[in-house]
Design an enzyme around this catalytic site. Structure first.
Site, PDB file in Angstrom:
ATOM      1  N   HIS A   1      -2.772   1.811   8.503  1.00 52.43           N
ATOM      2  CA  HIS A   1      -3.832   1.019   7.877  1.00 52.43           C
ATOM      3  C   HIS A   1      -4.053  -0.250   8.690  1.00 52.43           C
ATOM      4  CE1 HIS A   1      -6.235  -1.205   5.075  1.00 52.43           C
ATOM      5  NE2 HIS A   1      -5.274  -2.048   4.749  1.00 52.43           N
TER       6      HIS A   1
ATOM      7  N   HIS B   1      -6.893  -3.647   9.652  1.00 48.23           N
ATOM      8  CA  HIS B   1      -8.071  -4.440   9.280  1.00 48.23           C
ATOM      9  C   HIS B   1      -9.006  -4.503  10.494  1.00 48.23           C
ATOM     10  CE1 HIS B   1      -5.782  -6.507   5.732  1.00 48.23           C
ATOM     11  NE2 HIS B   1      -5.940  -5.216   5.573  1.00 48.23           N
TER      12      HIS B   1
ATOM     13  N   GLU C   1     -17.375  10.737  23.181  1.00 48.47           N
ATOM     14  CA  GLU C   1     -16.055  11.276  22.832  1.00 48.47           C
ATOM     15  C   GLU C   1     -15.787  11.279  21.322  1.00 48.47           C
ATOM     16  OE1 GLU C   1     -13.307   7.273  23.465  1.00 48.47           O
ATOM     17  OE2 GLU C   1     -12.463   9.248  23.726  1.00 48.47           O
TER      18      GLU C   1
ATOM     19  N   GLU D   1       0.826  -1.222   0.000  1.00 48.88           N
ATOM     20  CA  GLU D   1       0.000   0.000   0.000  1.00 48.88           C
ATOM     21  C   GLU D   1       0.857   1.269   0.000  1.00 48.88           C
ATOM     22  OE1 GLU D   1      -2.935  -0.419  -0.717  1.00 48.88           O
ATOM     23  OE2 GLU D   1      -3.649  -2.301   0.173  1.00 48.88           O
TER      24      GLU D   1
ATOM     25  N   HIS E   1     -12.712  -4.028   3.750  1.00 48.88           N
ATOM     26  CA  HIS E   1     -11.251  -4.164   3.826  1.00 48.88           C
ATOM     27  C   HIS E   1     -10.663  -3.640   5.133  1.00 48.88           C
ATOM     28  CE1 HIS E   1      -7.164  -3.929   1.583  1.00 48.88           C
ATOM     29  NE2 HIS E   1      -6.968  -3.857   2.889  1.00 48.88           N
TER      30      HIS E   1
HETATM   31  O1  2HA Z   1      -1.641  -7.086   3.330  1.00 48.73           O
HETATM   32  O2  2HA Z   1      -3.336  -4.753   4.403  1.00 48.73           O
HETATM   33  O3  2HA Z   1      -4.109  -3.770   2.114  1.00 48.73           O
HETATM   34  C1  2HA Z   1      -1.421  -5.770   3.609  1.00 48.73           C
HETATM   35  C2  2HA Z   1      -2.684  -5.054   3.440  1.00 48.73           C
HETATM   36  C3  2HA Z   1      -3.094  -4.683   2.097  1.00 48.73           C
HETATM   37 ZN    ZN Z   2      -5.262  -4.018   4.017  1.00 51.64          ZN
END
Ligand code: 2HA
Ligand code: ZN
Length: 274
Positions: A139, A141, A169, A116, A210
């Site tokens: 980032h 998940h 909050e 990414e 995602h």
């Molecule tokens: O595998 O999170 O979006 C890494 C990630 C791809």
């Molecule tokens: Zn990801």
């Protein structure tokens, strides 16, 4: 000074572990990048490896030319970062034009920065232009946010309002709201462009089915932002699991009162009558 002794490096590894402990990083999921301060780049200069070859990023971020980033490696597991950072994260340098990068430290047994990287760098560029104090793109998940992308309309205004209602909050922690990107193929220029456009307005962007991107100025704030929005999503998942009609909630006028007392601006577009 040794790269691994730097405070920013230790905080980076700690943040990877904290996210892993939250359950946000199955297998090689997720990625993190930190834009080094000039003095931090200077402090590690003597400890860098012989630079590897320049590689194309696939996008161009001229405002970030010559900057250094600490990033997680592609295919690497967050759960391994703390015990073995040299093989799971790397420091990269960008060329002057912001079109290529080269690894200058880390990923000792081989590898490349996160898949990414285009999204990370485009988000960094947008944020640095707004305020150079922004340093992190994160980032994750986030389980409950992902779950909500199957049941709520994929609209900024709906996600923002529903998440704000879940904890008093929330509007104080993310007063600008959250953006939502419809399902797209990850890893490339297109999703990076879409996400960074949202980052002009928000510190949070949700990728449908995602995960979530958060931008922040330091490690605590960025982790805390992700943690807060995901916690709100968890509460909403629980509420929706019990009922699809709330008996009571925080109402628009109550948000307005909160905004006054906490000195935040809450855009009226999110305080619509339902
Ligand atoms: O595998 O999170 O979006 C890494 C990630 C791809
Ligand atoms: Zn990801």
């Amino acid at each position: 000074m040794n790269v691994m002794e730097q405070p920013f490096f230790k905080e980076f590894c700690k943040m990877c572990q904290m996210g892993f402990d939250q359950g946000w990083y199955e297998r090689n999921g997720g990625n993190l990048s930190y834009r080094l301060k000039d003095e931090e780049a200077d402090a590690i200069r003597n400890d860098l490896d012989d630079p590897k070859d320049w590689k194309e990023i696939g996008i161009s971020v001229p405002a970030l030319g010559k900057e250094y980033f600490l990033v997680t490696g592609s295919g690497k597991y967050f759960g391994n970062v703390k015990d073995d950072p040299e093989n799971n994260v790397c420091v990269i340098e960008l060329n002057v034009e912001g079109t290529k990068y080269r690894i200058v430290w880390g990923l000792e047994s081989g590898g490349v920065p996160t898949s990414e990287l285009p999204s990370h760098l485009m988000n960094h560029e947008v944020k640095a232009k707004i305020d150079p104090e922004y340093r992190l793109i994160y980032h994750a998940h986030t389980t409950n946010i992902i779950a909500l992308t199957f049941v709520l309309p994929l609209e900024d205004k709906v996600f923002t309002r529903e998440l704000w209602e879940m904890a008093t909050e929330c509007p104080v922690v993310f007063p600008d709201g959250v953006g939502v990107v419809e399902w797209m193929v990850p890893g490339g220029r297109k999703i990076a462009a879409k996400t960074s456009k949202l980052m002009e307005k928000y510190d949070l962007a949700i990728w449908a089915h995602h995960g979530t991107f958060a931008a922040g100025k330091d490690f605590d704030l960025t982790f805390g932002l992700m943690h807060t929005v995901e916690k709100a999503a968890e509460i909403l998942v629980k509420v929706l699991s019990m009922t699809n009609s709330k008996r009571q909630t925080i109402e628009p006028d109550q948000f307005r009162k909160l905004a006054t007392d906490f000195n935040v601006t809450l855009p009226e577009e999110f305080l619509y009558e339902k």
